[in-house]
Design a protein around this motif. Structure first.
Motif, short mmCIF file in Angstrom:
data_model
loop_
_atom_site.label_atom_id
_atom_site.label_comp_id
_atom_site.label_asym_id
_atom_site.label_seq_id
_atom_site.Cartn_x
_atom_site.Cartn_y
_atom_site.Cartn_z
N THR A 87 38.57 44.17 55.04
CA THR A 87 39.03 44.90 56.03
C THR A 87 39.50 46.52 54.98
OG1 THR A 87 41.16 44.05 54.67
CG2 THR A 87 39.88 42.70 56.16
N GLN A 88 39.25 46.70 53.93
CA GLN A 88 39.95 47.74 53.33
C GLN A 88 38.25 48.97 54.10
OE1 GLN A 88 42.96 48.38 52.24
NE2 GLN A 88 42.70 46.53 53.36
N SER A 89 38.94 50.19 53.78
CA SER A 89 37.99 51.40 53.93
C SER A 89 36.97 51.98 53.19
CB SER A 89 38.59 52.52 54.43
OG SER A 89 39.24 53.03 52.67
N GLU A 90 35.89 52.11 53.62
CA GLU A 90 33.79 51.70 52.13
C GLU A 90 34.52 52.24 51.25
OE1 GLU A 90 29.98 52.82 53.30
OE2 GLU A 90 30.76 52.35 55.10
N LYS A 91 35.34 53.89 51.63
CA LYS A 91 35.46 55.02 50.70
C LYS A 91 36.05 54.47 49.31
CE LYS A 91 37.18 60.02 49.68
NZ LYS A 91 37.25 60.49 50.43
N TRP A 92 37.73 53.85 50.43
CA TRP A 92 38.20 53.35 48.65
C TRP A 92 37.46 51.86 48.02
CZ3 TRP A 92 40.41 48.15 47.96
CH2 TRP A 92 41.53 48.21 47.41
N VAL A 93 36.97 51.16 49.08
CA VAL A 93 35.71 49.86 47.72
C VAL A 93 35.10 50.55 47.58
CG1 VAL A 93 34.40 48.03 48.70
CG2 VAL A 93 36.65 48.31 49.70
N LYS A 94 34.91 51.15 47.45
CA LYS A 94 33.37 52.03 46.52
C LYS A 94 33.92 53.08 45.48
CE LYS A 94 29.77 53.92 49.73
NZ LYS A 94 29.20 55.57 50.07
N ILE A 99 36.31 47.52 39.17
CA ILE A 99 36.53 46.41 38.75
C ILE A 99 35.86 45.17 39.48
CG2 ILE A 99 38.42 44.64 39.94
CD1 ILE A 99 40.04 46.87 40.28
N PHE A 100 34.70 45.47 40.40
CA PHE A 100 34.18 44.87 40.88
C PHE A 100 32.76 43.86 39.64
CE2 PHE A 100 34.63 46.34 44.73
CZ PHE A 100 36.16 45.36 45.06
N HIS A 101 32.84 44.44 39.16
CA HIS A 101 31.38 43.79 38.19
C HIS A 101 31.86 44.03 37.08
CE1 HIS A 101 30.49 48.45 37.35
NE2 HIS A 101 30.65 49.00 38.21
N ASN A 102 33.17 44.31 36.08
CA ASN A 102 33.97 44.83 35.34
C ASN A 102 34.44 43.16 34.47
OD1 ASN A 102 34.66 45.73 32.50
ND2 ASN A 102 36.71 45.13 33.62
N HIS A 103 33.30 42.16 34.44
CA HIS A 103 33.61 40.77 34.56
C HIS A 103 33.96 40.06 32.98
CE1 HIS A 103 32.35 39.51 38.74
NE2 HIS A 103 31.40 40.24 38.20
N ASN A 104 33.34 40.91 32.06
CA ASN A 104 33.38 40.06 30.23
C ASN A 104 35.09 41.14 29.69
OD1 ASN A 104 31.12 38.45 31.23
ND2 ASN A 104 29.67 40.45 31.21
N HIS A 105 35.74 41.01 30.43
CA HIS A 105 36.87 41.46 29.77
C HIS A 105 37.87 40.82 28.97
CE1 HIS A 105 39.08 39.66 32.99
NE2 HIS A 105 39.92 39.99 32.59
N LEU A 227 22.21 49.20 40.45
CA LEU A 227 22.03 48.02 40.90
C LEU A 227 23.43 47.14 40.77
CD1 LEU A 227 18.83 46.85 38.69
CD2 LEU A 227 18.94 47.32 41.23
N LYS A 228 24.27 46.99 39.91
CA LYS A 228 25.53 46.86 39.43
C LYS A 228 26.06 46.84 41.09
CE LYS A 228 26.78 44.94 36.10
NZ LYS A 228 26.78 42.89 35.85
N LEU A 229 26.37 48.06 41.88
CA LEU A 229 27.09 48.51 43.03
C LEU A 229 26.12 47.87 43.99
CD1 LEU A 229 27.97 52.36 42.41
CD2 LEU A 229 29.17 50.07 41.64
N GLU A 231 25.22 44.74 43.76
CA GLU A 231 25.30 43.84 43.77
C GLU A 231 26.32 43.32 44.08
OE1 GLU A 231 25.21 42.13 40.02
OE2 GLU A 231 23.39 42.09 39.26
N THR A 232 27.14 44.24 43.64
CA THR A 232 28.64 43.90 44.65
C THR A 232 28.73 44.41 45.69
OG1 THR A 232 30.06 44.99 42.99
CG2 THR A 232 30.94 45.73 45.36
N ARG A 233 27.51 45.13 47.00
CA ARG A 233 27.83 45.42 48.44
C ARG A 233 26.93 43.54 48.57
NH1 ARG A 233 29.45 49.38 47.35
NH2 ARG A 233 29.10 51.68 47.65
N LEU A 234 26.28 42.90 48.30
CA LEU A 234 25.46 41.85 48.61
C LEU A 234 26.47 40.45 48.35
CD1 LEU A 234 22.31 41.71 46.18
CD2 LEU A 234 22.50 41.79 48.54
N GLN A 235 27.92 41.22 47.18
CA GLN A 235 29.03 39.77 47.26
C GLN A 235 29.84 40.32 48.63
OE1 GLN A 235 29.92 40.38 43.45
NE2 GLN A 235 28.43 39.16 42.81
N TYR A 236 30.08 41.22 48.60
CA TYR A 236 31.28 41.63 49.24
C TYR A 236 31.12 41.84 50.81
CZ TYR A 236 32.95 40.39 44.85
OH TYR A 236 33.48 39.82 43.55
N THR A 237 29.91 42.60 51.07
CA THR A 237 30.14 43.14 52.05
C THR A 237 28.90 42.55 53.33
OG1 THR A 237 28.54 44.55 52.19
CG2 THR A 237 30.33 45.00 51.31
N ASP A 238 28.92 42.96 54.52
CA ASP A 238 27.38 41.95 55.39
C ASP A 238 26.86 43.06 55.59
OD1 ASP A 238 28.61 39.19 55.34
OD2 ASP A 238 30.62 40.63 56.83
#
Length: 280
Positions: A87-94, A99-105, A227-229, A231-238
């Motif tokens: 629901t947030q702006s595309e610019k903000w999500v970018k 955050i979205f691909h920092n899984h192994n902290h 490619l990480k980004l 992946e984020t598009r594929l996971q969190y957008t349509d």
């Protein structure tokens, strides 16, 4: 292991307890936890680390985590789903994609700058006040406060990731990484000649220097980050594949499919389907 779900775009909770043991569990949503007061142990992905007041934790859907409270603790939980992010702006999500691909902290507070600790605490306290009243534009203010906190988390993760990438101190490598992140959607700006010109390097030396200081070739890093980004598009957008291909400078959808499959072992459509099935 228990799996917890969230049935609304976001949820805020203040929990005060002296006898709380959250058994390790898995969420299907993102969770940020700020400790206003108290002491105990954070447990995440098999690691344990003491916590105290003014600590800020970020927990991903993939994480197994819990807390052991040793002293009266006030936790403030901010939980949100991928539907909230959409629901947030595309610019903000970018800007939040770190955050979205920092899984192994590892466990522990994500705040790496001293000044951000009182800032996050002030924002958390503002959230508490705002959720206790029913003023006009209440929801808008709550979301603005939440998004500011998420942005601060992203900034600190950025600093942490840069520290992990660098194998030796350098005053130039960090600006180089920032340059790549800033222009990742502009392929012409990511050519070695253009990067070299921006940092007063020779075109022949820029790739050698980058690999020496990061352990990866310049092109390898750019491709991996892109490619990480994706992946984020594929996971969190349509977004359609053609839109993603255009956004990241691929010649067409087939070009995107070929590169993605080469590095990820499956095409983007299969990746999106598999991720969706995992998170139902």
């Amino acid at each position: 292991m228990e799996t917890k779900n969230l049935y609304r775009p976001y949820e805020l909770e203040l929990l005060e307890t002296s006898q709380y043991t959250a058994k390790p569990h898995r969420n299907t949503f993102f969770e940020m936890v700020f400790t206003l007061e108290g002491k105990g142990i954070q447990i995440i992905n098999g690691h344990e680390l003491p916590y105290a007041s003014n600590k800020f934790f970020l927990i991903f859907p993939e994480d197994h985590h819990g807390f052991e409270v040793h002293e009266l603790t006030r936790f403030y939980f901010i939980r949100f789903t991928d539907s909230y992010l959409k629901t947030q702006s595309e610019k903000w999500v970018k800007k939040m994609e770190y955050i979205f691909h920092n899984h192994n902290h590892l466990p522990g507070c994500i705040l790496k700058t001293v000044t951000d600790k009182p800032l996050v605490r002030a924002l958390i306290e503002a959230l508490q006040r705002e959720t206790s009243n029913d003023f006009p534009q209440h929801n808008e203010v709550v979301e603005q406060l939440m998004n500011t906190i998420i942005t601060i988390a992203a900034r600190n993760i950025t600093l942490q990731q840069h520290a992990n990438v660098l194998k030796q101190p350098s005053t130039t490598t960090l600006p180089l990484l920032n340059y790549i992140h800033e222009y990742i959607y502009q392929p012409d700006r990511l050519k070695a000649e253009c990067i070299a010109s921006s940092f007063n390097f020779s075109p022949n030396y820029i790739s050698e220097y980058f690999k020496k200081t990061t352990g990866e070739s310049l092109q390898q890093y750019i491709t991996s980050y892109k490619l990480k980004l994706i992946e984020t598009r594929l996971q969190y957008t349509d977004k359609r594949m053609s839109e993603i291909a255009y956004e990241f400078g691929f010649t067409d959808e087939s070009h995107l499919n070929r590169i993605f499959k080469k590095y990820k072992g499956e095409n983007p459509t299969a990746y999106r389907k598999r991720y969706g099935e995992m998170n139902r």
